[in-house]
Each structure stands twice: as C-alpha cells, then as structure tokens.
Design an enzyme around this catalytic site. Structure first.
Site, PDB file in Angstrom:
ATOM      1  N   THR A   1      -5.458  42.217 -18.376  1.00 60.47           N
ATOM      2  CA  THR A   1      -5.993  41.683 -19.622  1.00 60.47           C
ATOM      3  C   THR A   1      -4.979  42.155 -20.640  1.00 60.47           C
ATOM      4  O   THR A   1      -4.163  43.020 -20.344  1.00 60.47           O
ATOM      5  CB  THR A   1      -7.414  42.258 -19.926  1.00 60.47           C
ATOM      6  OG1 THR A   1      -8.330  41.759 -18.955  1.00 60.47           O
ATOM      7  CG2 THR A   1      -7.914  41.856 -21.310  1.00 60.47           C
TER       8      THR A   1
ATOM      9  N   THR B   1      -7.628  37.180 -21.242  1.00 61.16           N
ATOM     10  CA  THR B   1      -7.541  37.677 -19.868  1.00 61.16           C
ATOM     11  C   THR B   1      -7.617  36.559 -18.852  1.00 61.16           C
ATOM     12  O   THR B   1      -8.080  35.446 -19.159  1.00 61.16           O
ATOM     13  CB  THR B   1      -8.701  38.663 -19.606  1.00 61.16           C
ATOM     14  OG1 THR B   1      -8.558  39.239 -18.306  1.00 61.16           O
ATOM     15  CG2 THR B   1     -10.044  37.960 -19.687  1.00 61.16           C
TER      16      THR B   1
ATOM     17  N   SER C   1     -18.887  40.554 -20.149  1.00 59.00           N
ATOM     18  CA  SER C   1     -17.537  41.094 -20.322  1.00 59.00           C
ATOM     19  C   SER C   1     -17.605  42.478 -20.942  1.00 59.00           C
ATOM     20  O   SER C   1     -18.624  42.894 -21.488  1.00 59.00           O
ATOM     21  CB  SER C   1     -16.730  40.162 -21.232  1.00 59.00           C
ATOM     22  OG  SER C   1     -15.483  40.730 -21.589  1.00 59.00           O
TER      23      SER C   1
ATOM     24  N   GLY D   1      -8.360  46.749 -19.780  1.00 53.80           N
ATOM     25  CA  GLY D   1      -8.790  47.839 -18.913  1.00 53.80           C
ATOM     26  C   GLY D   1     -10.140  47.668 -18.259  1.00 53.80           C
ATOM     27  O   GLY D   1     -10.787  48.667 -17.944  1.00 53.80           O
TER      28      GLY D   1
END
Length: 638
Positions: free
Chosen positions: A445, A463, A510, A531
């Site tokens: 990402t 991402t 998400s 991350g």
C-alpha cells in the site's frame, strides 16, 4: 542502506500524438535496458532540455523539506516530483495527488495502481471543510456466500491471495475522476501525462523493486502476463540498475486520458479485467492453483464512489479527522486517542507513555474486530465507539502495572449510542473474534500527502492490498489486480455472523487511515502510512510521539515502531530497531513480549506527513530509511 532511485534515467514531458489511435498496440509488455553505462542504456542527462521540466535534472532524494507554497511527500522521488510539477503549473492539491498516484502506479506497481482502490481525505481551505472520498473495491454482485469455502472449510488463505476469486471491483480510476471533477482544477488528460511518460520511458530498477519482484517470484512465474512484464528471459527478476519500461501501462493511461473513466470501466480494459479474473492467464504446466473469480462487465460499469463525512474526535488541544467506514482506521484511531486522553503525558516517562499506547491500541482493536464493517451492510455503533464516556468506562481496563497476556474482549458501545434506536445488527455476533489472516501486517500500500499554496490538503492512501496484489497482470494493459476481498473475515463456520463477512456489493473493512490534525481551527498535521492493520498503530504512535512526547514530526515519523493489535497472546510486534532501545527494556520489565515477525526486513509502515507552521511554512516528511527512504519536497525552499 542505499537510497532508492539515486540514479534515475531522465524523463521529459510526453506530448500526446493527436493522430494516434486509441487502440494502438505497443511493442512488448515490458522492455528492460542495461544499467546506465552499458551498451544501449539511456544516459543520464537526457530529458527534454526544457528548463521548466523538473525531471530534466533530478534532485537528490531528501526525506525532509521545509518551505512555502505547496508540499508533497511520497515513497518515491518521481511520485513526489510529479506532484510538485502539477503544483508549479497551477494545479491544486487534488490534481497533484492524482498525478503522484498515477506515477506511483508505474514505479511502485506492487503497492498501488489502477487495479486497486483507496481512501482520499481532502481539506478544502476555502470552505474550512474535510471530505472523504471512498473508492474502496467492492465484492462482485455474483459473489456467493460460500465462495471462500470448499468442503465446508475455508479455502487456504494463500490460495485466495493468488486467485481471481480475491479480486474486488477496482475503484481507483473512478475515484480519481470523481476527486478531480468535484475538487480539482484539471482533468485526467492533464494529470496523467507524467505517468504516461514514466511508464513509457522507464526508470531504473532499484533494490526495493528488485526485492519486491523476488518475493513474488513463484507467483509471477506461474502467470504468463506477470512473467512477461516483471521477469527476464531467464525467469528471474530484472537486476538492480536495469531500466524497466511498461508500455502497456502507458497505453492504458493514454486510453484513460483520452476517454476518461469510461475507458477503464467499459470497453477493452474492462473486458481484459473480466477475462483475467474469470480465466486467469496461468503458465502452461504450472502447479500453482489459481482459482477463477466472478467479476462481470456489469460490476465494473456499476461501480460507484462514495463521498462520506470524515470521522472526527478531539485529543487534548487538537481536532483529529480520519476516514470512516468501511475503513476502520479513523474510528479505531479515535477510540485509542480517547482512551489515551485520560492520561497526562507530562507526568509520565516515555516508557509509561508507550505502555499506555499499547494498552489503548489493544482495547481499540478489540472493538474494531467485533463491530466494524461496511456501513451499507452493518449497523455499527459508531457514535458509541466515539463517545468520550465510552472511553472513560473502558480506560480502567488498561493495567498500569503490567502488560496483558491475552486478548481483550470487546466492550458494549451500544449502551453509549446517542440514538438508542438502531439495533446491534450483525456486530454482536462477532464478539471475541477480532483477528484473522486479514489482520496480518504488511508494507504493501502507499500513502501520499500533499498541500497547495491555497491551503488545500490531501491525505491519500491507495493500494492493491498484498504486495503484488493477486499476482495477475491484466494482459495487454500493464497493471496488477488487487486481492482486496481477502480483507473480509472468513469464519471457520460459513454461517457465523460477522460485520466483515463477504457479501455481494460489499466493501471489505480496511485499516487505511488518512489523517488530518487541526489546532485552533487551522491545519497542523496531515499523515498516514501503509502497513495493513499496522497502519492504525503507525499513525497512532506518530501522533503520540509528536503530541505527547514532543518529538518533531520527522523524529516522530522515524522513531522505531511497536504495534499492539489485540493479539491472543498479548504480545506486540516490534521493529528490529526498537528491540535494543531503553524503551524496549523498560517495557519488557512491565511484562511486554515483542515479536519482530515483520515482512519487509523488520519494518512497520512507510509513512509520509506534512507539518504546518505558524509562520506559513510547511515541513514535508517521508521515511528516511524504511523502504530505502521516501521523498519530500516543497514548491519553494525556505
């Protein structure tokens, strides 16, 4: 550690040929040249010869820059330069963000691109307003509830990652288009020009690109289109120093520049996406199981962007704005900050501050896992979770003397809803089940942070999910597809309720956390990170370091990281660099156990940030070391 992109080929602006056909076919999928100095290489010193071309003489990479006008920070020099180029040409922060993201789609293709999605948080200075642009991928309409199960058991997670089944309907291009239409000053045809040139002219393979290719080697060798783009004739990654070109991506960008979002969601690009998902281009003789997916042309045509309100809370003297559902980032961050607000950092040592940071994150993640999902499918108790009273009721669960040895149970935020009428819905069925394979952290990402001279700000995380997405390059179009549907929870029992189970048309939960921080009604800070689920803890730790520990933003961003996400054992993840610090020793004395089982060489996240100063200057900050260092620039140096 070597800096990335130190010796890049010199790139000039592309002028599109009006006589070129939209259906023109370019030569090979990828074209890789020898390193500079070898026969046939493009020498340094090329470019257009235009004195106004920022790419004609590339600057040294700097992770921190302070000055006036606009500012930008990304993981890659070319992405940052593309943003500054647009700003200098009169574009605003939204225009620059799309330009940077499109360039990163070429130079950082394992992390982002038109095959994925994202969340963009925008501060509109003229209106003193924050808006959130949700272009998260969605599950196809034809996705059955049983799709992720075989013989009554979940399909192996690794098999889902590399499959057509894991692909969500991409939202990036429609997100870019909507952001530009509503809040930009330029169109796709303007902002994609630099990305077209970078993809076509190429860039030098650096250590990061080489290592990312290597980690995807088995997958790329099994997929014909990915093998043709990312691997050499010997089936190995292109070496460091080679010039990598992606003419198919350049052609895809041209189609979008000319035809707008429709050129992506209908016609040849959409047809190629559907074909790659439903009939993956598997290398003959491959032993890798690559399952087909169910995306249809109608899924692409019907994809919609959502403009959502930001999630907001106060923390000490600051107002924090973040991304709401279907991202859990803003809510989880706000809940953790509300918990921490009950402690006075001036009375605490750094070890005690970090101990409370870990405890607050643990409790926030317990609630995140239990209650949060796509708001169009789940009645999540957002008001209760954001309630200061709820944080007060939960704060005593942070043991100030010793570290926990087990996962925390979720609380009862429904009791703190300002409107008691909504039913708990599917959220209650998930109590006690807060983590799954999708909560594993990774660095795949990317985050872009940009401001302009008018005071507009963009904090944008985009991402394709795992490093290399689902591993499948769309044949003829040069971009990887996402594997975003693996962000859904997959209970052992396919009938078990959970707010984040897969459903047709649903957006998977998400952790992306684009964040804006205000003080006295004015922007103070913009930041976020990649991350996976560690995005939330990375942003939280940077805020704690900057606000509570008084670290300058570059020091707060560079500090070694630790992450507690309600692990069943009570253990926390730590960067290798943290393990030898006095803080690690102090936390260990309180019973904390750390694991450095991180991808990407023991690193957590790769953040970027902007810090706005009272004198009108801005400091742009990128990672100095993680991912071999990012790039920060300002329009006018101080």
């Amino acid at each position: 550690m070597a800096q990335r992109n130190r010796h890049l080929p010199l790139l000039g602006l592309l002028v599109l040929c009006a006589s070129c056909s939209p259906n023109e076919k370019l030569d090979p999928v990828s074209q890789v040249e020898p390193a500079p100095g070898d026969a046939g290489a493009e020498p340094d010193g090329g470019g257009t010869g235009n004195d106004d071309d920022l790419f004609a003489t590339l600057p040294e990479i700097a992770p921190t820059a302070t000055g006036r006008g606009g500012a930008a920070a990304t993981v890659d020099l070319r992405g940052t330069l593309a943003a500054i180029e647009i700003l200098k040409k009169g574009g605003n922060a939204v225009d620059a963000a799309v330009a940077a993201a499109s360039v990163l789609g070429a130079t950082d293709p394992f992390s982002c691109g038109v095959g994925g999605g994202g969340f963009m948080l925008v501060y509109l200075a003229a209106d003193n307003k924050v808006v959130a642009i949700d272009h998260r991928e969605t599950a196809p309409a034809g996705l059955a509830a049983s799709a992720f199960y075989e013989n009554g058991a979940p399909i192996d997670f690794d098999e889902l990652v590399t499959s057509g089944l894991s692909v969500g309907v991409p939202g990036t291009v429609r997100g870019w288009s909507e952001a530009l239409r509503r809040y930009g000053t330029l169109g796709l045809d303007d902002v994609l020009q630099r990305a077209i040139r970078v993809a076509e002219t190429g860039f030098e393979v650096d250590r990061t690109f080489f290592e990312q290719t290597g980690r995807n080697l088995a997958r790329f060798q099994a997929i014909t289109s990915s093998k043709a783009l990312f691997l050499g004739p010997d089936g190995a990654p292109w070496p460091v120093g080679a010039t990598f070109k992606n003419p198919d991506l350049a052609r895809t960008y041209r189609l979008i520049a000319r035809g707008g979002e429709k050129a992506f969601y209908e016609g040849e690009v959409a047809e190629a996406i559907v074909a790659a998902v439903r009939d993956p281009p598997v290398e003959p003789g491959s032993t890798l199981t690559i399952r087909p997916g169910v995306i249809a042309a109608s899924d692409l045509q019907d994809y919609e962007v959502r403009i959502r309100p930001a999630v907001s809370t106060t923390y000490r003297d600051y107002t924090i704005h973040g991304m709401g559902l279907p991202s859990s980032g803003g809510i989880t961050l706000a809940l953790a900050l509300n918990l921490l607000e009950g402690f006075d950092p001036e009375l605490l040592t750094p070890v005690e501050v970090l101990h409370r940071y870990l405890g607050a994150s643990r409790l926030a993640f317990a609630d995140r896992g239990a209650f949060l999902g796509d708001p169009e499918f789940v009645e999540a108790p957002v008001a209760g979770l954001l309630s200061k009273d709820y944080a007060d009721a939960r704060r005593d669960l942070i043991d100030l003397i010793k570290a926990p040895t087990e996962a925390a149970a979720p609380g009862d935020p429904f009791a703190f809803q300002t409107d008691p009428s909504p039913s708990p819905g599917r959220g209650q069925g998930a109590r006690g089940r807060s983590a799954g394979p999708n909560d594993a952290h990774d660095n795949e990402t990317t985050h872009i942070t940009i401001s302009d001279a008018a005071g507009n700000i963009v904090s944008y995380t985009c991402t394709i999910e795992a490093e290399g997405g689902n591993g499948i390059v769309v044949p003829g179009h040069g971009f990887l597809l996402n594997n975003q549907l693996t962000d859904f929870n997959i209970p052992d029992d396919p009938t078990a309720p959970h707010p984040n189970v897969a459903e047709p048309g649903k957006r998977p939960r998400s952790s992306m956390s684009p964040t804006l921080v205000m003080k006295d009604g004015k922007p103070e800070l913009a930041l976020a990170s990649p991350g996976g689920s560690t995005i939330i803890t990375t942003v939280l730790q940077i805020l704690v370091g900057h606000i509570d520990l008084g670290l300058p933003i570059d020091k707060a961003l560079a500090a070694p990281r630790i992450s507690q996400r309600n692990a069943g054992s009570g253990s926390s993840d730590a960067e290798t660099a943290f393990l030898g610090t006095p803080e690690a020793e102090g936390l260990a004395a309180l019973g904390h156990v750390f694991s450095d089982k991180n991808t990407s060489g023991g690193e957590i996240g790769a953040a970027t940030a902007l810090r706005f100063h009272d004198d009108g200057t801005v400091t742009a900050v990128a990672e100095p070391v993680r991912r071999q260092g990012g790039s920060a620039m300002v329009e006018r140096a101080k």
